[in-house]
Design a protein around this motif. Structure first.
Motif, mmCIF file in Angstrom:
data_model
loop_
_atom_site.group_PDB
_atom_site.id
_atom_site.type_symbol
_atom_site.label_atom_id
_atom_site.label_comp_id
_atom_site.label_asym_id
_atom_site.label_seq_id
_atom_site.Cartn_x
_atom_site.Cartn_y
_atom_site.Cartn_z
ATOM 1 N N UNK A 50 66.769 66.833 46.154
ATOM 2 C CA UNK A 50 65.404 67.133 46.590
ATOM 3 C C UNK A 50 64.730 65.876 47.133
ATOM 4 N N UNK A 51 65.017 64.718 46.540
ATOM 5 C CA UNK A 51 64.447 63.469 47.062
ATOM 6 C C UNK A 51 64.898 63.242 48.498
ATOM 7 N N UNK A 52 66.167 63.499 48.764
ATOM 8 C CA UNK A 52 66.668 63.325 50.133
ATOM 9 C C UNK A 52 65.997 64.320 51.067
ATOM 10 N N UNK A 53 65.773 65.541 50.601
ATOM 11 C CA UNK A 53 65.076 66.528 51.434
ATOM 12 C C UNK A 53 63.665 66.042 51.774
ATOM 13 N N UNK A 54 62.986 65.443 50.809
ATOM 14 C CA UNK A 54 61.642 64.910 51.045
ATOM 15 C C UNK A 54 61.707 63.732 52.010
ATOM 16 N N UNK A 55 62.689 62.861 51.842
ATOM 17 C CA UNK A 55 62.854 61.713 52.741
ATOM 18 C C UNK A 55 63.059 62.201 54.172
ATOM 19 N N UNK A 56 63.939 63.192 54.340
ATOM 20 C CA UNK A 56 64.210 63.725 55.682
ATOM 21 C C UNK A 56 62.958 64.356 56.290
ATOM 22 N N UNK A 57 62.191 65.092 55.482
ATOM 23 C CA UNK A 57 60.957 65.706 55.990
ATOM 24 C C UNK A 57 59.966 64.631 56.423
ATOM 25 N N UNK A 58 59.819 63.586 55.609
ATOM 26 C CA UNK A 58 58.887 62.501 55.941
ATOM 27 C C UNK A 58 59.332 61.772 57.202
ATOM 28 N N UNK A 59 60.631 61.535 57.336
ATOM 29 C CA UNK A 59 61.126 60.876 58.546
ATOM 30 C C UNK A 59 60.859 61.729 59.783
ATOM 31 N N UNK A 60 60.992 63.038 59.642
ATOM 32 C CA UNK A 60 60.724 63.932 60.769
ATOM 33 C C UNK A 60 59.255 63.833 61.190
ATOM 34 N N UNK A 61 58.376 63.551 60.223
ATOM 35 C CA UNK A 61 56.955 63.363 60.527
ATOM 36 C C UNK A 61 56.674 61.992 61.132
ATOM 37 N N UNK A 62 57.684 61.121 61.131
ATOM 38 C CA UNK A 62 57.499 59.781 61.670
ATOM 39 C C UNK A 62 57.013 58.778 60.646
ATOM 40 N N UNK A 63 57.120 59.116 59.360
ATOM 41 C CA UNK A 63 56.686 58.194 58.310
ATOM 42 C C UNK A 63 57.747 57.098 58.187
ATOM 43 N N UNK A 64 57.351 55.840 58.275
ATOM 44 C CA UNK A 64 58.313 54.744 58.142
ATOM 45 C C UNK A 64 58.934 54.712 56.747
ATOM 46 N N UNK A 65 60.186 54.252 56.662
ATOM 47 C CA UNK A 65 60.880 54.191 55.372
ATOM 48 C C UNK A 65 60.116 53.375 54.331
ATOM 49 N N UNK A 66 59.456 52.334 54.770
ATOM 50 C CA UNK A 66 58.675 51.500 53.848
ATOM 51 C C UNK A 66 57.593 52.338 53.154
ATOM 52 N N UNK A 67 56.945 53.219 53.913
ATOM 53 C CA UNK A 67 55.907 54.077 53.343
ATOM 54 C C UNK A 67 56.507 55.191 52.494
ATOM 55 N N UNK A 68 57.669 55.675 52.897
ATOM 56 C CA UNK A 68 58.350 56.685 52.088
ATOM 57 C C UNK A 68 58.715 56.085 50.740
ATOM 58 N N UNK A 69 59.214 54.861 50.759
ATOM 59 C CA UNK A 69 59.584 54.191 49.503
ATOM 60 C C UNK A 69 58.361 54.003 48.614
#
Length: 155
Positions: A50-69
């Motif tokens: 589920x964490x990976x699913x959230x990461x993928x969704x956030x990346x699709x929104x253009x959220x930088x990895x730093x902010x996802x972390x």
């Protein structure tokens, strides 16, 4: 079915729809975690899917990895992300997305102004030189890496 031994990196990759290298990359960036079994192989809890699913969704929104972390750091490490957790994350990211949309709309409006005048003037261009900030560098197209040379018949 997830055993008490956890998921292998290959199982995580297959079930989440990403490459094994992406699983390793997310772990390297601190977005997900694993542990080592007796044979020193990486193992992941089912919560990582589920964490990976959230990461993928956030990346699709253009959220930088730093902010996802930063967002993921606010969540319990081994607990599955809940609907409440998602609501918090999505509200945070929605505000950022709204801000980026507004910036893009402003950029679009500025682009329309430039197309309307057709001059791409270095003194009037709202895209390349807002408020004529480049005037202190003298005449020429500074942002394009070259200066216009005056016309001469011999050139």
């Amino acid at each position: 079915m997830v055993s008490l031994q956890g998921l292998t990196v290959g199982q995580v990759a297959e079930r989440s729809g990403i490459a094994v290298s992406a699983v390793h990359f997310y772990e390297e960036k601190g977005l997900i975690t694993s542990w080592r079994n007796n044979a020193n192989h990486r193992r992941y809890s089912a919560a990582v899917l589920r964490k990976i699913a959230v990461i993928k969704a956030a990346q699709k929104l253009g959220v930088p990895l730093k902010e996802i972390k930063a967002a993921m750091d606010q969540l319990p490490n081994e607990k599955k992300i809940s609907a409440g957790d998602w609501a918090k994350l999505s509200t945070w990211w929605q505000k950022d997305l709204d801000k980026r949309i507004a910036e893009l709309q402003d950029l679009r409006e500025g682009l329309n102004e430039c197309i309307g005048c057709g001059c791409l003037s270095m003194t009037d261009c709202h895209l390349l030189n807002p408020e004529d900030k480049m005037k202190s560098q003298g005449p020429g197209a500074h942002l394009l890496g070259w200066r216009r040379k005056p016309y001469t018949e011999n050139a």
